[in-house]
Design an enzyme around this catalytic site. Sequence first.
Site, PDB file in Angstrom:
ATOM      1  CE1 TYR A  84      -4.666   0.694  -0.291  1.00  0.00           C
ATOM      2  CE2 TYR A  84      -4.459  -1.366   0.958  1.00  0.00           C
ATOM      3  CZ  TYR A  84      -4.590  -0.471   0.204  1.00  0.00           C
ATOM      4  OH  TYR A  84      -5.961  -0.684  -0.632  1.00  0.00           O
ATOM      5  CD  GLU A  86      -4.721   4.460   0.355  1.00  0.00           C
ATOM      6  OE1 GLU A  86      -4.640   5.268   1.640  1.00  0.00           O
ATOM      7  OE2 GLU A  86      -6.019   4.127   0.540  1.00  0.00           O
ATOM      8  CG  ASP A 230      -7.620  10.819 -24.031  1.00  0.00           C
ATOM      9  OD1 ASP A 230      -6.545   9.907 -23.997  1.00  0.00           O
ATOM     10  OD2 ASP A 230      -8.932  10.238 -23.549  1.00  0.00           O
ATOM     11  CB  THR A 256      -3.838   4.105 -22.099  1.00  0.00           C
ATOM     12  OG1 THR A 256      -3.439   4.783 -23.773  1.00  0.00           O
ATOM     13  CG2 THR A 256      -5.530   4.372 -22.322  1.00  0.00           C
ATOM     14  CE  LYS A 259      -6.629   2.784 -25.102  1.00  0.00           C
ATOM     15  NZ  LYS A 259      -7.444   3.784 -25.791  1.00  0.00           N
ATOM     16  NE  ARG A 265      -5.837  -3.835 -20.751  1.00  0.00           N
ATOM     17  CZ  ARG A 265      -5.619  -3.173 -21.423  1.00  0.00           C
ATOM     18  NH1 ARG A 265      -6.222  -2.193 -21.984  1.00  0.00           N
ATOM     19  NH2 ARG A 265      -5.382  -4.237 -22.800  1.00  0.00           N
TER      20      ARG A 265
HETATM   21  C1  LIG Z   1      -8.884   4.144 -24.534  1.00  0.00           C
HETATM   22  C2  LIG Z   1      -8.816   5.364 -24.804  1.00  0.00           C
HETATM   23  C3  LIG Z   1      -9.248   5.924 -22.974  1.00  0.00           C
HETATM   24  C4  LIG Z   1      -9.013   5.080 -22.141  1.00  0.00           C
HETATM   25  O1  LIG Z   1      -8.652   3.700 -21.192  1.00  0.00           O
HETATM   26  P1  LIG Z   1      -9.132   3.101 -20.481  1.00  0.00           P
HETATM   27  O2  LIG Z   1      -7.551   2.437 -19.739  1.00  0.00           O
HETATM   28  O3  LIG Z   1      -9.909   1.978 -21.818  1.00  0.00           O
HETATM   29  O4  LIG Z   1      -9.977   4.031 -19.560  1.00  0.00           O
HETATM   30  C5  LIG Z   1      -9.617   6.999 -22.950  1.00  0.00           C
HETATM   31  N1  LIG Z   1      -9.153   7.844 -24.496  1.00  0.00           N
HETATM   32  C6  LIG Z   1      -8.943   7.656 -25.288  1.00  0.00           C
HETATM   33  C7  LIG Z   1      -9.613   9.125 -26.250  1.00  0.00           C
HETATM   34  C8  LIG Z   1      -9.188   6.969 -25.775  1.00  0.00           C
HETATM   35  O5  LIG Z   1      -9.194   5.777 -26.656  1.00  0.00           O
END
Ligand SMILES: *Cc1c(COP(=O)(O)O)cnc(C)c1O
Length: 447
Positions: A84, A86, A230, A256, A259, A265
């Site tokens: 933990y 936090e 994002d 994220t 990707k 992840r």
């Molecule tokens: C994949 C994605 C997310 C979210 O990712 P998670 O890890 O699945 O919550 C947020 N914004 C965009 C633009 C994405 O393509």
Amino acid sequence: MIAMMRLITYNATMTSTTATKESVTLDPLSRDLLGLIGAHDAEAAGIMAAEAERQATTLELIASENHVSTTVMHAMGSWLTNKYAEGYPGKRYYGGCEFHDQIEDLARDRAKKLFNCGFANVQPHSGANANIAAFMGLLKPGDTVLSLPIKSGGHLSHGLKPNFSGTFFNIVDYDLDPKTELLDYDAIEKIALECKPQMIICGYSAYPREIDFKRFREIADKVDAYLMADIAHIAGLVASGVHPSPFPHAHVVTTTTHKTLRGPRGGLILSDDEEIAKKMDRKVFPGSQGGPLMHIIAAKAIAFGEALKPEFKTYSEQIVKNARALADGLNEAGYRLCSGGTDNHLMLVDLQPRDKDLTGADAEKWLESAGIIVNKNGIPNDPRPPMVTSGLRLGTPALTSRGMQESEMREVASLLDKVMGASGDTATCEQVREEVRTLCAKFPLFH
Ligand SMILES: *Cc1c(COP(=O)(O)O)cnc(C)c1O
């Protein structure tokens, strides 16, 4: 039963010095791991072995997926999960955090270097969680947010009704130009001037073209709104300089890490504004999360280290070259690509010009039976509902991680067309399945 038999195959592979052609070769640590799990829980290990085989013997074309390095993969399965922690480095709510401070600092420092910015929070459990913190830090409930809806390539965490974003905030949509299927910055500016949002979101899940972050900031400044970028999909391309950076334009950048960035992840928040940085830290913890996933943070540090190496830039450049080659191959086979092509790692294929009766749902199902993994996706102004659709979203990050290049992409395009052109005919799918196995065997996944 099948899973059990697979496990037996794996155990045999594990102990024999010459792996048989049929069984997937795992990296040595994974083999030991599977043996260990198998000795304690054969049922779970059998399923995990089956998934390893699935990944190794199929073509992964889902644009949001990737294959991590064995280093990143095994860091996630480490003892760092036991703690933990936090709080943040130097300010924890638990004792015993000395090395957790060090690993989190390493991850934060590498993230800042990678994206050339002054602040990083590496704790968000996912991209959606990063966005929760960004919304909470920059907005009050009921504030207006201007974003691209999911049907046009946005993400559910940018304002979809059932999501937290659509539940607690007033969402106004902008859209793509219906003719060009590109972002129409003048139209976005016009809507912004009308609705006076507190925040504008750019960055998408299914947009194949470059984003003009500078233009977005100019629009945001005109209405005194925050700009959130994002970059979940394109983070690896941004880190490599293959796509322009949202800095210095965006107030806050969320992403994220799993990707194109090819890490574990998880999520990440970046900023260059000290005041916003403090708000982001507070809204991740204690605002929206409890204890951080320290094993994942260790894997993030390692993945960021990999992304800082020159090989990663070569990888990102190859992703884009591969996307172009795949797009060209599909185009030549009679498929229309939304917006006419791609600048990044993904493309949206409009199936209708090739075959007006072909749906995304059918194509996805047939291709899966042939060992090609894709997702159906709505195209701009899709006449069909989201569970059917008239399109596919295809991406090259995972195949590029396996080492495939332009010539393989042309082969993949022809395999895709074989399956769809035959309307999923069983014999054709079986034949393509074998061709896919042969191609996959040339580019082993676990080594
Ligand atoms: C994949 C994605 C997310 C979210 O990712 P998670 O890890 O699945 O919550 C947020 N914004 C965009 C633009 C994405 O393509």
